[in-house]
Design a protein around this motif. Structure first.
Motif, PDB file in Angstrom:
ATOM      1  N   THR A   2       0.839  -1.191   0.000  1.00 30.11           N
ATOM      2  CA  THR A   2       0.000   0.000   0.000  1.00 30.11           C
ATOM      3  C   THR A   2       0.878   1.246   0.000  1.00 30.11           C
ATOM      4  O   THR A   2       1.751   1.385   0.857  1.00 30.11           O
ATOM      5  CB  THR A   2      -0.910   0.029   1.236  1.00 30.11           C
ATOM      6  OG1 THR A   2      -1.733  -1.145   1.220  1.00 30.11           O
ATOM      7  CG2 THR A   2      -1.788   1.262   1.222  1.00 30.11           C
ATOM      8  N   ILE A   3       0.650   2.117  -0.944  1.00 32.79           N
ATOM      9  CA  ILE A   3       1.439   3.343  -1.030  1.00 32.79           C
ATOM     10  C   ILE A   3       0.993   4.298   0.072  1.00 32.79           C
ATOM     11  O   ILE A   3      -0.201   4.536   0.242  1.00 32.79           O
ATOM     12  CB  ILE A   3       1.267   4.019  -2.405  1.00 32.79           C
ATOM     13  CG1 ILE A   3       1.730   3.056  -3.510  1.00 32.79           C
ATOM     14  CG2 ILE A   3       2.055   5.321  -2.471  1.00 32.79           C
ATOM     15  CD1 ILE A   3       3.164   2.627  -3.396  1.00 32.79           C
ATOM     16  N   PRO A   4       1.926   4.824   0.852  1.00 35.61           N
ATOM     17  CA  PRO A   4       1.549   5.732   1.923  1.00 35.61           C
ATOM     18  C   PRO A   4       1.022   7.052   1.368  1.00 35.61           C
ATOM     19  O   PRO A   4       1.230   7.373   0.192  1.00 35.61           O
ATOM     20  CB  PRO A   4       2.873   5.939   2.674  1.00 35.61           C
ATOM     21  CG  PRO A   4       3.924   5.686   1.651  1.00 35.61           C
ATOM     22  CD  PRO A   4       3.368   4.619   0.755  1.00 35.61           C
ATOM     23  N   LEU A  31       5.517   7.161  -8.054  1.00 35.81           N
ATOM     24  CA  LEU A  31       5.874   6.280  -6.939  1.00 35.81           C
ATOM     25  C   LEU A  31       5.242   4.896  -7.013  1.00 35.81           C
ATOM     26  O   LEU A  31       5.955   3.886  -6.859  1.00 35.81           O
ATOM     27  CB  LEU A  31       5.516   6.974  -5.616  1.00 35.81           C
ATOM     28  CG  LEU A  31       5.780   6.191  -4.330  1.00 35.81           C
ATOM     29  CD1 LEU A  31       7.259   5.854  -4.197  1.00 35.81           C
ATOM     30  CD2 LEU A  31       5.302   6.987  -3.112  1.00 35.81           C
ATOM     31  N   PRO A  32       3.907   4.749  -7.232  1.00 38.68           N
ATOM     32  CA  PRO A  32       3.323   3.399  -7.257  1.00 38.68           C
ATOM     33  C   PRO A  32       3.952   2.500  -8.315  1.00 38.68           C
ATOM     34  O   PRO A  32       4.175   1.312  -8.072  1.00 38.68           O
ATOM     35  CB  PRO A  32       1.832   3.658  -7.555  1.00 38.68           C
ATOM     36  CG  PRO A  32       1.599   5.069  -7.115  1.00 38.68           C
ATOM     37  CD  PRO A  32       2.885   5.793  -7.404  1.00 38.68           C
ATOM     38  N   TRP A  33       4.254   3.058  -9.475  1.00 35.82           N
ATOM     39  CA  TRP A  33       4.841   2.252 -10.555  1.00 35.82           C
ATOM     40  C   TRP A  33       6.206   1.710 -10.151  1.00 35.82           C
ATOM     41  O   TRP A  33       6.515   0.542 -10.363  1.00 35.82           O
ATOM     42  CB  TRP A  33       4.948   3.116 -11.810  1.00 35.82           C
ATOM     43  CG  TRP A  33       5.302   2.356 -13.050  1.00 35.82           C
ATOM     44  CD1 TRP A  33       4.446   1.800 -13.947  1.00 35.82           C
ATOM     45  CD2 TRP A  33       6.632   2.062 -13.526  1.00 35.82           C
ATOM     46  NE1 TRP A  33       5.138   1.182 -14.961  1.00 35.82           N
ATOM     47  CE2 TRP A  33       6.484   1.326 -14.730  1.00 35.82           C
ATOM     48  CE3 TRP A  33       7.918   2.345 -13.064  1.00 35.82           C
ATOM     49  CZ2 TRP A  33       7.573   0.873 -15.463  1.00 35.82           C
ATOM     50  CZ3 TRP A  33       9.019   1.894 -13.793  1.00 35.82           C
ATOM     51  CH2 TRP A  33       8.839   1.171 -14.981  1.00 35.82           C
ATOM     52  N   PHE A  34       7.037   2.542  -9.547  1.00 36.76           N
ATOM     53  CA  PHE A  34       8.382   2.123  -9.166  1.00 36.76           C
ATOM     54  C   PHE A  34       8.347   1.122  -8.015  1.00 36.76           C
ATOM     55  O   PHE A  34       9.090   0.135  -8.007  1.00 36.76           O
ATOM     56  CB  PHE A  34       9.232   3.342  -8.787  1.00 36.76           C
ATOM     57  CG  PHE A  34       9.804   4.070  -9.966  1.00 36.76           C
ATOM     58  CD1 PHE A  34      11.109   3.852 -10.378  1.00 36.76           C
ATOM     59  CD2 PHE A  34       9.034   4.965 -10.691  1.00 36.76           C
ATOM     60  CE1 PHE A  34      11.645   4.509 -11.470  1.00 36.76           C
ATOM     61  CE2 PHE A  34       9.547   5.640 -11.793  1.00 36.76           C
ATOM     62  CZ  PHE A  34      10.855   5.405 -12.193  1.00 36.76           C
ATOM     63  N   ARG A  90      11.186   5.913   1.835  1.00 35.54           N
ATOM     64  CA  ARG A  90      10.225   5.992   2.931  1.00 35.54           C
ATOM     65  C   ARG A  90       9.094   4.974   2.759  1.00 35.54           C
ATOM     66  O   ARG A  90       8.642   4.369   3.722  1.00 35.54           O
ATOM     67  CB  ARG A  90       9.661   7.408   3.034  1.00 35.54           C
ATOM     68  CG  ARG A  90      10.652   8.429   3.549  1.00 35.54           C
ATOM     69  CD  ARG A  90       9.996   9.785   3.785  1.00 35.54           C
ATOM     70  NE  ARG A  90       9.593  10.421   2.536  1.00 35.54           N
ATOM     71  CZ  ARG A  90      10.373  11.201   1.809  1.00 35.54           C
ATOM     72  NH1 ARG A  90      11.614  11.442   2.197  1.00 35.54           N
ATOM     73  NH2 ARG A  90       9.918  11.762   0.691  1.00 35.54           N
ATOM     74  N   ALA A  91       8.647   4.772   1.512  1.00 38.62           N
ATOM     75  CA  ALA A  91       7.544   3.846   1.264  1.00 38.62           C
ATOM     76  C   ALA A  91       7.940   2.401   1.521  1.00 38.62           C
ATOM     77  O   ALA A  91       7.115   1.583   1.932  1.00 38.62           O
ATOM     78  CB  ALA A  91       7.044   4.000  -0.168  1.00 38.62           C
TER      79      ALA A  91
END
Length: 284
Positions: A2-4, A31-34, A90-91
């Motif tokens: 889950t992406i923060p 960010l979600p893709w990476f 961080r994620a």
């Protein structure tokens, strides 16, 4: 995974507008893709370095405005990668001292390459002297600014901070020693924050008072330098960028540091008075 939610560690009051509206939103969108593909923060830092190398190559042809625009676009892509690597760390919970050092090294490495390319294209002793002098000024300005910004974010949360454990990596220790060079001048405020009975409220009051100097010093960010390089090349004189770093940006750093220390001293003085006399005698 889950992406923060968007990172709230950066105070919007002192952020560069280009970060608020371009750089960080682009990073959050990527960010979600990476993360889904397991691409590490360090890998993104290296990709950022490659984009920076591309920007330097473009600026080697700075006399052509089309190449100058290409240098600007590649530089913006590098800034997005520079923000994205921290988001990934961080994620995924993979932040580390080595990653922080690598991130800083990539940042400085890109500017060094651009300086070398511009100085080489000019081919004069004066150009090299300006490039080297501005590069030294840039390193000092950026390191001190990052230390001030980190201190600001920590204090706004009521955190007086603790000296970090020294890294075993000598390069990391060297980077930290430069970034925290002015710490000893700000210990009085941190001591006052640590002793204050309501550290969160005192930290919030500090944040309101310190927005002025920190807002001024955001002109020392990489974003401003990227824009200044482009404008100087577009004007047909890269020397303008180096003089901009040597004179106006140095003046901004000095004024910002003095202003920030003055804010700290004033607030530390009021905190000392309130702690020493928490129940003032009331007149009847």
């Amino acid at each position: 995974m889950t992406i923060p939610p968007p990172d709230r560690s950066r105070d919007r009051r002192i952020e560069d507008p280009s970060n608020l509206w371009i750089i960080h939103p682009a990073g959050r969108g990527l960010l979600p893709w990476f993360v889904a593909r397991g691409i590490s923060a360090n890998a993104v830092s290296i990709c950022g370095l490659a984009l920076g190398i591309g920007a330097a190559f473009a600026y080697s042809n700075w006399t052509d405005w089309r190449w100058a625009f290409a240098g600007l676009l590649l530089s913006v892509a590098w800034l997005i990668a520079d923000g994205l690597d921290g988001m990934i760390a961080r994620a995924t919970g993979t932040a580390s001292a080595l990653g922080r050092f690598l991130d800083g090294l990539c940042d400085h490495g890109v500017f060094i390459l651009i300086y070398v390319v511009l100085a080489s294209s000019m081919g004069t002793v004066e150009g090299w002297a300006l490039a080297i002098s501005a590069g030294v000024a840039h390193a000092v300005q950026s390191s001190l600014y990052e230390g001030e910004r980190s201190r600001f974010h920590r204090r706004c949360k009521g955190d007086a901070g603790n000296p970090p454990a020294p890294s075993r990596n000598p390069l990391v220790r060297l980077y930290d020693s430069v970034a925290n060079a002015v710490d000893r001048f700000s210990h009085a405020f941190d001591d006052a924050l640590r002793r204050h009975p309501d550290s969160e409220r005192f930290g919030a009051a500090y944040g309101e008072a310190a927005v002025g100097p920190m807002g001024l010093m955001r002109l020392l960010s990489a974003n401003m330098r990227v824009l200044a390089i482009f404008l100087a090349c577009l004007a047909g004189n890269p020397r303008l960028f180096w003089w901009f770093e040597l004179i106006p940006l140095t003046a901004i750093l000095v004024v910002g540091l003095i202003w920030h220390r003055a804010v700290e001293a004033r607030l530390a003085g009021t905190a000392t008075q309130s702690v020493s006399n928490p129940f003032p005698t009331q007149r009847t």
